[in-house]
Design a protein around this motif. Structure first.
Motif, PDB file in Angstrom:
ATOM      1  N   SER A 215       0.929  -1.174  -0.042  1.00 46.23           N
ATOM      2  CA  SER A 215       0.121   0.038  -0.177  1.00 46.23           C
ATOM      3  C   SER A 215       0.839   1.349  -0.092  1.00 46.23           C
ATOM      4  N   ALA A 216       0.355   2.284  -0.156  1.00 45.13           N
ATOM      5  CA  ALA A 216       1.038   3.598  -0.106  1.00 45.13           C
ATOM      6  C   ALA A 216       1.175   4.022   1.241  1.00 45.13           C
ATOM      7  N   SER A 217       0.682   3.484   2.248  1.00 37.66           N
ATOM      8  CA  SER A 217       0.940   3.925   3.843  1.00 37.66           C
ATOM      9  C   SER A 217       1.229   2.618   4.551  1.00 37.66           C
ATOM     10  N   SER A 224      -3.717   9.355   8.113  1.00 40.43           N
ATOM     11  CA  SER A 224      -2.609   9.281   7.252  1.00 40.43           C
ATOM     12  C   SER A 224      -1.468  10.081   7.707  1.00 40.43           C
ATOM     13  N   HIS A 228       2.409   8.888   8.569  1.00 37.71           N
ATOM     14  CA  HIS A 228       3.335   9.670   7.809  1.00 37.71           C
ATOM     15  C   HIS A 228       4.362   9.974   8.759  1.00 37.71           C
ATOM     16  N   THR A 243       7.319   1.698   0.558  1.00 36.71           N
ATOM     17  CA  THR A 243       5.606   1.706   0.072  1.00 36.71           C
ATOM     18  C   THR A 243       5.423   1.495  -1.241  1.00 36.71           C
ATOM     19  N   GLN A 244       4.354   0.867  -1.538  1.00 35.43           N
ATOM     20  CA  GLN A 244       3.907   0.336  -2.880  1.00 35.43           C
ATOM     21  C   GLN A 244       4.781  -0.193  -3.672  1.00 35.43           C
TER      22      GLN A 244
END
Length: 491
Positions: A215-217, A224, A228, A243-244
């Motif tokens: 995932s992006a996180s 979010s 971060h 990530t990703q």
């Protein structure tokens, strides 16, 4: 059919043992069936304790932590003797497990049965519902109701070469950590909360750690902004976060493991797979007694009944993140419904959870994004304060952190996200306020002991009044006019 027990609990997880304790305290006749499988909770707790030791190096003496003078610098460097830290944490975990030991449960009247078994549906002579029983060690256990608390097992993704190269999971990583020294290089696959805890702990013990998530996180379901900030802290501690970057292949090249994560090829000594769990139900014969499951979770209703109304379930066997307090909450609901009448429903809105990271991450209720999807965006206020504004944080040099309260304009608290020192304690206060429907203005009037980290809740809650004032020009004009009149009148 003669009923032997009011409740038969299958699974010796912490949730299962806690459920047995609750049922016994209610004077029910209880059987607890526990296989001799290690469910892994002690290993995870041990890792968390090790992380705490590393974080509090200057506060723990005599635990294998030594100060050594560097040859080229005047400052002392802190080092950790892994063997001594290991022995210390084993003692801590021994004490934790003793509180929930099978011997204690047996002394309280629980019929503890070691072994594995399965459900049986026995037809009746008349046109009635079939009898239900659980068979273990060639013994038939007849219960009025049953509770599945058998936990979960790792759900290993299909990655080319992974089985050949070998890997560890969150439930067996402890075998590796029993060695005199730790493997130097690690790749951790998956972004579940426990993988983040392990990544940070290993990095602080001097290992080179890469955390690869699809995932992006690193935590896609949490706030979010908070996620971060936590990722930034992991990187400060030495964790390489990708990530990703789904892992597509693992190879053994000249005896060395290589992991392909996205466009990155990473050489490593050990691989930890922490992509998720699935219910530990393979040998329970659930299909024959009408219990359904889908992918990684059992099908249960809000009363925690499975599709067989006499069989309940709680803990990570029904899916979701594996948090002990959530499992205990579910166990209390399931036990009361199973023993009496199924009238209690689960409601996770006011149940907090915390990640044993540093700084601690804790949440309850809705995140900012969830609240804005559920309500009109202009009805949702986001209140935030940073730890650097808190005296206790300055005194303890714990200024990294943020507190976010998500509220409606009328003051109703929808949720909170905290990253910082004592977040696991602070979130409990907000969860209680939400459960008791206490508006945010009451938190603003809390007047916490000084100095304490609770001050950040006071400060954050006061932002509600300030934001309401800033968005009300008419009130601002009235106040300015009122004080202007008073100043002139006093003259």
């Amino acid at each position: 059919m003669t009923i032997d027990y009011d409740l038969v609990i299958i699974g010796g997880t912490l949730a299962g043992r806690y459920a047995a304790l609750v049922a016994t305290q209610l004077k029910a006749t209880v059987a607890l069936v526990e296989s001799q499988v290690n469910y892994g909770f002690s290993q995870h707790q041990t890792l968390s304790e090790i992380g705490k030791i590393v974080h509090n190096l200057n506060d723990v003496a005599g635990l294998g932590i030594h100060l050594t003078q560097a040859d080229t610098a005047e400052k002392c460097q802190v080092s950790v003797t892994w063997k001594e830290a290991h022995l210390y944490t084993q003692g801590v975990i021994s004490n934790i497990q003793e509180q929930n030991s099978l011997a204690n449960l047996a002394a309280l009247g629980v019929d503890v049965i070691l072994g594995t078994g399965q459900f049986q549906s026995m037809p009746t002579s008349r046109k009635l519902s079939p009898h239900l029983a659980f068979t273990v060690n060639e013994r038939l256990l007849r219960g009025r109701t049953y509770l599945l608390a058998s936990g979960s097992v790792p759900d290993i993704p299909e990655i080319e070469g992974l089985q050949t190269a070998g890997y560890l999971t969150l439930s067996n990583i402890w075998r590796s950590l029993k060695q005199p020294t730790l493997p130097k290089n690690w790749v951790i696959i998956g972004g579940v909360p426990q993988s983040i805890e392990v990544a940070q702990t290993l990095a602080r013990l001097g290992c080179n750690v890469t955390l690869a998530v699809k995932s992006a996180s690193i935590l896609p379901y949490t706030d979010s902004e908070i996620a971060h900030l936590l990722q930034a802290q992991l990187e400060v501690d030495g964790v390489r976060v990708l990530t990703q970057k789904p892992v597509t292949q693992v190879k053994l090249i000249e005896g060395q493991k290589w992991v392909q994560a996205g466009d990155k090829a990473i050489e490593t000594d050990e691989i930890l797979v922490a992509t998720g769990q699935k219910p530990n139900i393979e040998f329970l014969n659930l299909a024959d007694v009408g219990v359904k499951w889908r992918q990684r979770r059992l099908v249960v209703n809000d009363k925690l009944q499975t599709t067989n109304h006499r069989i309940y379930a709680c803990g990570d066997v029904i899916g979701g993140y594996d948090f002990t307090n959530v499992a205990k909450y579910e166990a209390r609901i399931a036990v009361k419904n199973a023993l009496f009448f199924p009238r209690f429903s689960v409601n996770y809105r006011c149940i907090p959870w915390a990640l044993d990271s540093h700084p601690t991450l804790a949440e309850v209720g809705l995140t900012e994004a969830q609240a804005k999807r559920q309500f009109r965006p202009n009805e949702v206020l986001v209140l935030r304060q940073y730890y650097k504004s808190v005296t206790a944080a300055q005194l303890r040099d714990e200024t990294t952190g943020i507190c976010k309260l998500i509220v409606l304009r009328n003051g109703e608290i929808l949720g909170a996200s905290i990253l910082g020192a004592e977040a696991g304690e602070l979130i409990n206060l907000i969860a209680l306020a939400m459960a008791q429907k206490i508006p945010v203005k009451q938190l603003a009037n809390l007047s916490s002991a000084y100095p304490s980290f609770s001050e950040i809740i006071d400060n954050t809650a006061r932002e509600w009044g300030q934001q309401k004032l800033n968005s009300n020009p008419a009130l601002q004009d009235f106040l300015e006019g009122f004080f202007h009149f008073r100043r002139n009148w006093n003259l």
